[in-house]
Structures are given as C-alpha cells and as structure tokens.
Design a protein around this motif. Sequence first.
Motif, short mmCIF file in Angstrom:
data_model
loop_
_atom_site.label_atom_id
_atom_site.label_comp_id
_atom_site.label_asym_id
_atom_site.label_seq_id
_atom_site.Cartn_x
_atom_site.Cartn_y
_atom_site.Cartn_z
N GLY A 152 1.36 -1.22 0.07
CA GLY A 152 -0.13 -0.02 0.07
C GLY A 152 0.76 1.56 -0.17
O GLY A 152 1.50 1.30 -0.02
N TRP A 153 0.38 2.18 -0.42
CA TRP A 153 1.31 3.74 0.13
C TRP A 153 -0.37 4.89 0.36
O TRP A 153 -1.45 5.09 0.69
CB TRP A 153 0.75 4.13 -1.63
CG TRP A 153 1.61 3.24 -2.43
CD1 TRP A 153 3.15 3.45 -2.96
CD2 TRP A 153 1.15 1.86 -2.94
NE1 TRP A 153 3.26 2.27 -3.43
CE2 TRP A 153 2.49 1.11 -4.03
CE3 TRP A 153 -0.09 1.94 -3.07
CZ2 TRP A 153 1.99 0.17 -4.94
CZ3 TRP A 153 -0.25 0.44 -3.70
CH2 TRP A 153 1.20 -0.09 -4.93
N ASP A 154 0.96 5.43 1.35
CA ASP A 154 -0.01 6.68 1.67
C ASP A 154 0.69 7.70 1.27
O ASP A 154 1.64 7.32 0.80
CB ASP A 154 0.51 6.47 3.86
CG ASP A 154 2.07 5.97 4.38
OD1 ASP A 154 2.59 6.78 3.16
OD2 ASP A 154 1.57 6.32 5.04
N TYR A 155 -0.80 8.98 1.55
CA TYR A 155 0.27 10.37 0.93
C TYR A 155 -0.96 11.49 1.74
O TYR A 155 -1.81 10.87 2.27
CB TYR A 155 0.02 9.74 -0.41
CG TYR A 155 -0.93 9.39 -0.93
CD1 TYR A 155 -2.22 9.92 -1.14
CD2 TYR A 155 -1.23 8.00 -1.51
CE1 TYR A 155 -3.53 9.28 -1.83
CE2 TYR A 155 -1.89 7.05 -2.18
CZ TYR A 155 -3.46 8.14 -1.99
OH TYR A 155 -4.43 7.08 -2.43
N GLY A 156 -1.03 12.12 1.26
CA GLY A 156 -1.03 13.12 1.52
C GLY A 156 -0.47 13.93 2.63
O GLY A 156 0.30 14.16 3.28
N SER A 157 -0.67 15.31 2.97
CA SER A 157 -0.24 16.67 3.76
C SER A 157 -0.31 15.55 5.49
O SER A 157 1.11 15.89 5.72
CB SER A 157 -0.94 17.72 3.99
OG SER A 157 -2.44 17.57 4.40
N THR A 199 -3.73 4.19 -0.19
CA THR A 199 -4.01 2.75 -0.90
C THR A 199 -3.81 1.86 -0.44
O THR A 199 -2.49 1.53 -1.59
CB THR A 199 -4.06 3.43 -2.77
OG1 THR A 199 -4.36 4.66 -2.95
CG2 THR A 199 -4.19 2.59 -3.76
N HIS A 200 -4.28 0.38 -0.63
CA HIS A 200 -4.16 -1.05 -0.63
C HIS A 200 -4.46 -2.02 -1.74
O HIS A 200 -5.51 -2.01 -2.38
CB HIS A 200 -4.40 -1.43 0.34
CG HIS A 200 -4.55 -0.13 1.57
ND1 HIS A 200 -5.23 -0.39 2.95
CD2 HIS A 200 -3.48 0.32 2.50
CE1 HIS A 200 -4.67 -0.09 3.73
NE2 HIS A 200 -4.34 0.79 3.17
N VAL A 201 -3.52 -2.26 -1.88
CA VAL A 201 -3.94 -3.30 -3.50
C VAL A 201 -4.06 -4.54 -2.88
O VAL A 201 -2.59 -5.18 -2.17
CB VAL A 201 -2.84 -3.56 -4.42
CG1 VAL A 201 -2.79 -4.49 -5.85
CG2 VAL A 201 -2.60 -2.02 -5.23
N GLU A 248 -9.30 1.73 -1.16
CA GLU A 248 -9.30 3.64 -0.64
C GLU A 248 -9.25 3.73 0.59
O GLU A 248 -10.81 3.86 0.50
CB GLU A 248 -9.01 4.63 -1.68
CG GLU A 248 -8.60 6.10 -1.78
CD GLU A 248 -7.36 6.33 -1.82
OE1 GLU A 248 -6.72 7.39 -1.61
OE2 GLU A 248 -7.33 4.96 -2.46
N THR A 249 -8.49 4.49 1.46
CA THR A 249 -8.85 4.76 2.57
C THR A 249 -8.86 6.60 2.92
O THR A 249 -7.72 7.15 2.60
CB THR A 249 -8.12 4.03 3.91
OG1 THR A 249 -8.69 1.97 3.60
CG2 THR A 249 -8.52 3.69 5.14
N TYR A 250 -9.49 6.51 3.86
CA TYR A 250 -9.43 8.06 4.35
C TYR A 250 -9.10 8.10 5.41
O TYR A 250 -10.27 6.90 5.97
CB TYR A 250 -9.77 9.09 3.66
CG TYR A 250 -10.58 10.67 3.56
CD1 TYR A 250 -9.19 11.01 4.04
CD2 TYR A 250 -11.41 10.63 4.72
CE1 TYR A 250 -9.22 12.75 4.36
CE2 TYR A 250 -11.56 12.17 5.40
CZ TYR A 250 -10.23 13.26 5.29
OH TYR A 250 -10.39 14.56 5.41
N SER A 251 -8.20 8.93 6.64
CA SER A 251 -8.53 9.15 7.88
C SER A 251 -8.03 10.76 8.18
O SER A 251 -7.57 11.20 8.06
CB SER A 251 -7.51 8.74 8.51
OG SER A 251 -7.25 6.89 7.97
N PRO A 252 -9.45 11.20 8.59
CA PRO A 252 -8.89 12.49 8.91
C PRO A 252 -8.87 12.83 9.84
O PRO A 252 -9.00 14.08 9.84
CB PRO A 252 -11.58 13.30 8.76
CG PRO A 252 -12.07 11.78 9.60
CD PRO A 252 -10.93 10.62 8.87
#
Length: 233
Positions: free
Chosen positions: A85-90, A96-98, A119-123
């Motif tokens: 997987g890859w993590d990104y954003g400020s 994103t996990h495969v 696709e995962t979002y953690s606010p």
Amino acid sequence: MNMRLLSFKTIAATLLAISMTLCAHSHAYAAEPQCAHPDTATATGVNTAYYKRLQKRQERWNRLIPDLFALQYAGGIGMISAGPGWDYGSSRQWETHVLVGFLPKRYKYHHYWTFTVRETYSPWNLRIKNQWSVKPLTVSLSLNSILHSDFWTSQPDRYPDGYYGFSTRIRFHLGLGQRFSYDIPESKRFLGRRISVYYEISTCDLYVRQKVLNSYIPLKDILSIGAGLIYTI
C-alpha cells in the motif's frame, strides 16, 4: 660529441614542446564545463534543466515504492488478504491498498482467489501517549473481484435478458472503522517505523440492493467485520 649534444638538445626541445602542449590542453579542459552529478548540477550551473527533469523522474519512480504492507482477516474480501500500500497527503491521511485474498473451499464450492483495490481516508490522527496514536474514524471504498470463471462481469447468454441485474464478479464495498498505531522508536527501527491494528465494518452494493428489495433482511446480515495489521515502512 657535437652530434650527441645536438641530439640531446633536439630531444630536450621536443619534450619541452610536448609538455607545454599538454599543459595548454589541460588548462583548456579545466576551463570547459564538465558533466556534473545531479546533486551538484545546481551548484555548478551546468545543464540545470536536464538534471531537474531527471530528478523529477526519479521522484515519480520513488512514489511507486510501497510505503506499507497490510494483512487482513475476513471483511468480505476473502478469508485472508494481504498486499502492499501507499500513504500520501499532507498528513498521510490517504492510503491505497492492493490486496490479494484467499477464500478456502466451503461446502460444494472449491477455493477462490480475490483481488481488491481499497482507498482509505482518515480525517483525524490523535496522539494518545508517547508512541501511541489512534485514528478514531477511517472510511474506505473498495473494489473487489473474485478471480474465477464461475463469476462473471456480463450476464452469460444462458440466462434470459435482464435475469441478473448485476455482476457476480465485481463488488463495491463501503467500510467504517478505527485504527490504533505504535510508532517504533528510531533507535529500535529495523525495517519499519509503525505498526497498526485496525478493524472495519463494511457492506457491499449487492447486500444493500437486497436490503432495499427486502426490508425484512436483518441489518447484521448485510454487514461484514474485518480486522487487520498494517506495517508501515
């Protein structure tokens, strides 16, 4: 004797001329711009635009290197699923996990392999104490497929038109969960910097469709629970 002295003078003059020529060439070579390493290109001012483009290409390739590895049990995408997987954003709030999953043999059916892109979002990411932190809410959207000919994307010809209004191969999952993480101290890091455990409650488009068509189906019957481990590099 004079002939020998003349020959010696001739040889000395020739060597002096050669040395002066080499010296002149070396000064001219030093004055010309040389190929620079990308790290020193800006400092020397040599072909800066080329090295900037080269650096950008390297940065794009580096982004393809996985930042984490995930392992999940259950959750509607297979009994066991794993992948990079890859993590990104400020604030590294996007991931994103495969995942490749395995569904063992059950009843009369044989085993299946699955493929999932999530696709995962953690606010929020809240620090609890020292190296411990929690993400109180994670939202995920997944596309899952069973990799077998028993399942299809388009309805086979053996069924009447409109008999199935959906694909049996492709499922869309929506999930909500939480994650707890431990940041490994720098002095103790070997391969990664963080270990996380999480759980997720999810449902898929087919289950929602069945619930809409039949309101008597219990809510628990359309929900799946999964738990997993994430190792961040």
